[in-house]
Design a protein around this motif. Structure first.
Motif, mmCIF file in Angstrom:
data_model
loop_
_atom_site.group_PDB
_atom_site.id
_atom_site.type_symbol
_atom_site.label_atom_id
_atom_site.label_comp_id
_atom_site.label_asym_id
_atom_site.label_seq_id
_atom_site.Cartn_x
_atom_site.Cartn_y
_atom_site.Cartn_z
ATOM 1 N N UNK A 24 0.859 -1.179 0.000
ATOM 2 C CA UNK A 24 0.000 0.000 0.000
ATOM 3 C C UNK A 24 0.897 1.232 0.000
ATOM 4 N N UNK A 25 0.397 2.382 -0.465
ATOM 5 C CA UNK A 25 1.204 3.612 -0.399
ATOM 6 C C UNK A 25 1.273 4.141 1.032
ATOM 7 N N UNK A 26 2.381 4.760 1.363
ATOM 8 C CA UNK A 26 2.593 5.248 2.731
ATOM 9 C C UNK A 26 1.528 6.260 3.145
ATOM 10 N N UNK A 27 1.021 7.021 2.177
ATOM 11 C CA UNK A 27 0.008 8.023 2.489
ATOM 12 C C UNK A 27 -1.258 7.445 3.083
ATOM 13 N N UNK A 28 -1.493 6.148 2.913
ATOM 14 C CA UNK A 28 -2.618 5.486 3.553
ATOM 15 C C UNK A 28 -2.226 4.877 4.895
ATOM 16 N N UNK A 29 -1.135 4.132 4.910
ATOM 17 C CA UNK A 29 -0.821 3.342 6.104
ATOM 18 C C UNK A 29 -0.197 4.171 7.224
ATOM 19 N N UNK A 30 0.179 5.422 6.953
ATOM 20 C CA UNK A 30 0.688 6.239 8.056
ATOM 21 C C UNK A 30 -0.435 6.580 9.030
ATOM 22 N N UNK A 31 -1.671 6.401 8.585
ATOM 23 C CA UNK A 31 -2.830 6.535 9.464
ATOM 24 C C UNK A 31 -3.018 5.223 10.208
ATOM 25 N N UNK A 32 -2.886 5.257 11.549
ATOM 26 C CA UNK A 32 -2.920 4.023 12.339
ATOM 27 C C UNK A 32 -4.205 3.237 12.131
ATOM 28 N N UNK A 33 -5.338 3.915 12.106
ATOM 29 C CA UNK A 33 -6.618 3.224 11.957
ATOM 30 C C UNK A 33 -6.738 2.572 10.586
ATOM 31 N N UNK A 34 -6.329 3.297 9.535
ATOM 32 C CA UNK A 34 -6.382 2.721 8.193
ATOM 33 C C UNK A 34 -5.446 1.520 8.088
ATOM 34 N N UNK A 35 -4.247 1.628 8.676
ATOM 35 C CA UNK A 35 -3.284 0.526 8.620
ATOM 36 C C UNK A 35 -3.863 -0.728 9.270
ATOM 37 N N UNK A 36 -4.531 -0.564 10.393
ATOM 38 C CA UNK A 36 -5.128 -1.710 11.079
ATOM 39 C C UNK A 36 -6.291 -2.272 10.272
ATOM 40 N N UNK A 37 -7.090 -1.406 9.662
ATOM 41 C CA UNK A 37 -8.222 -1.866 8.862
ATOM 42 C C UNK A 37 -7.753 -2.667 7.642
ATOM 43 N N UNK A 38 -6.704 -2.205 6.986
ATOM 44 C CA UNK A 38 -6.158 -2.935 5.838
ATOM 45 C C UNK A 38 -5.637 -4.303 6.274
ATOM 46 N N UNK A 39 -4.910 -4.327 7.389
ATOM 47 C CA UNK A 39 -4.365 -5.584 7.902
ATOM 48 C C UNK A 39 -5.488 -6.559 8.227
ATOM 49 N N UNK A 40 -6.452 -6.070 8.959
ATOM 50 C CA UNK A 40 -7.562 -6.929 9.395
ATOM 51 C C UNK A 40 -8.358 -7.468 8.208
ATOM 52 N N UNK A 41 -8.583 -6.637 7.200
ATOM 53 C CA UNK A 41 -9.342 -7.076 6.025
ATOM 54 C C UNK A 41 -8.606 -8.179 5.265
ATOM 55 N N UNK A 42 -7.307 -8.009 5.071
ATOM 56 C CA UNK A 42 -6.533 -9.030 4.368
ATOM 57 C C UNK A 42 -6.542 -10.346 5.137
#
Length: 425
Positions: free
Chosen positions: A353-371
């Motif tokens: 994912x691009x850093x501009x998304x995953x630098x947001x802690x909540x978005x990073x956790x949501x992406x991880x959890x979804x995968x």
């Protein structure tokens, strides 16, 4: 004549001798150093540049497949884009051509989204006397739901790797154009999973390498592809829409190569980064018994690879990138990833994912959890498999397409006659 029993017996003997060598104390000592190597990945530097940096603490996690399946899907709607290809074909008259067909799938199924297609035919012939009729505009078909385009790579740009470059240009132009066309059809709170890396890595490599044999940096279609991928990232960064790239067969070597260049007293038997991470995520090292391994999925934290790809390109004054527009700081386009190991498949996947998304802690956790949820439920994420089935060009269809050429004969070799073609794309 196939192998006789005597041949099989001797080969088995050779297997035993090789396998015994990989059972010794030296190898065990090397793999026991996994924790030490992981600690080095907090920030891995070489020649004054950061090669890899951990986002948050370096850690290895595991989740129960049963519990993940019982949990709620973090995203109500998922989308995925994939493409099928004839693969680049060569003809006796010097023509190279590849047809790429791109489609998007959604979960729940949306037939309107599934019906929209993009088809690109990329051609190359090393002759200035022969011109392929292309046209500047897209042509629509199927009542306006789909579109097609023929493009021609300028003669003289490819002295080597013509098959690879024709394929990559067809593939990445087709996929990026289809994604751009579909962006507004995807719900803002949906989850978009790209098949493979989020950036066209091999194409980008040959665009920046000074080579007299592969000069695609001078091809306008390639610059268009670069801009397309920036536009895709800009759309998701601006709206903070979930996006990942799911790499089924990661082949990166940068981490291992960097570690081998440093003066460390640790044996590193792995060539590929994925081999190391697979070993690091092996469940028995975490105290889980082999009989219970299929009940879990293991994964790493997210890592950032700065100074690469678009981040590096957008910070340079190289003429190739003049005129390419971007809406966010170059760092936001940096590549980030985490690794997921699925013991019951004995497979490891890289999720980007691009850093501009995953630098947001909540978005990073949501992406991880979804995968993790999708893998627990289906192995390969369901929407990704659906897109593959919608976009795939079957072997019989590939043959039918190529057989339509009347003024060009396919350039066959003895291996083509001996082995034929497989239905794997």
């Amino acid at each position: 004549m196939t192998l006789e029993p005597v041949h099989i017996k001797e080969i088995h003997d050779m297997v035993e001798r090789i396998d015994t060598c990989l059972k010794g104390d030296d190898l065990d000592d090397g793999t026991d150093n996994v924790s030490s190597i992981l600690d080095m990945l907090k920030e891995l530097n070489y020649n004054g540049k950061t090669v890899l940096r951990s986002i948050g603490p370096v850690k290895r996690g595991r989740v129960s497949i049963e519990k993940m399946i019982q949990a709620d899907d973090p995203f109500d709607t998922s989308y995925s884009c994939d493409s099928g290809s004839t693969t680049a074909k060569t003809f006796d008259n010097g023509l190279y051509v590849d047809f790429c067909h791109c489609a998007m799938a959604s979960t729940p199924t949306d037939l309107d989204i599934h019906s929209m297609r993009t088809i690109v035919a990329a051609t190359y012939i090393d002759s200035k006397k022969i011109s392929v009729s292309t046209g500047d505009k897209w042509e629509s078909f199927d009542s306006g739901t789909s579109r097609k385009k023929i493009i021609n790579i300028q003669a003289g740009l490819l002295k080597k790797k013509a098959n690879d470059m024709v394929h990559d240009i067809a593939l990445y132009l087709c996929e990026s154009e289809h994604i751009l066309q579909m962006l507004e059809r995807m719900e803002d709170d949906g989850f978009f999973i790209m098949d493979g890396p989020i950036y066209p890595k091999r194409l980008m490599y040959w665009m920046v390498v000074e080579s007299d044999d592969v000069k695609i940096r001078d091809d306008p279609h390639c610059k268009k592809i670069l801009q397309n991928y920036i536009d895709i990232m800009d759309h998701h960064l601006k709206k903070q829409k979930a996006l990942v790239g799911f790499v089924k067969n990661p082949e990166d070597m940068q981490v291992m190569q960097t570690l081998k260049k440093q003066e460390i007293d640790i044996d590193l038997p792995w060539m590929l980064d994925a081999q190391f991470f697979k070993n690091a995520l092996f469940l028995e090292k975490a105290g889980v018994k082999r009989r219970d391994a299929n009940k879990y999925i293991t994964y790493t934290n997210w890592f950032m690879q700065p100074n690469q790809f678009y981040e590096k390109m957008l910070n340079t004054t190289y003429p190739l990138f003049e005129g390419i527009k971007h809406q966010f700081p170059a760092e936001d386009y940096s590549l980030t990833f985490f690794m997921v190991y699925v013991p019951k498949m004995n497979a490891i996947f890289k999720v980007e994912a691009p850093y501009g998304l995953v630098k947001n802690d909540e978005m990073r956790w949501q992406l991880t959890r979804k995968v993790l949820y999708d893998i627990a439920l289906n192995g390969i994420p369901k929407t990704l498999s659906k897109a593959d089935s919608v976009a795939k060009i079957q072997l019989s269809e590939r043959k039918q397409i190529i057989n339509r050429f009347r003024n060009s004969r396919i350039d066959t070799s003895y291996n083509d006659i001996r082995w034929g073609e497989t239905d794997e794309r």
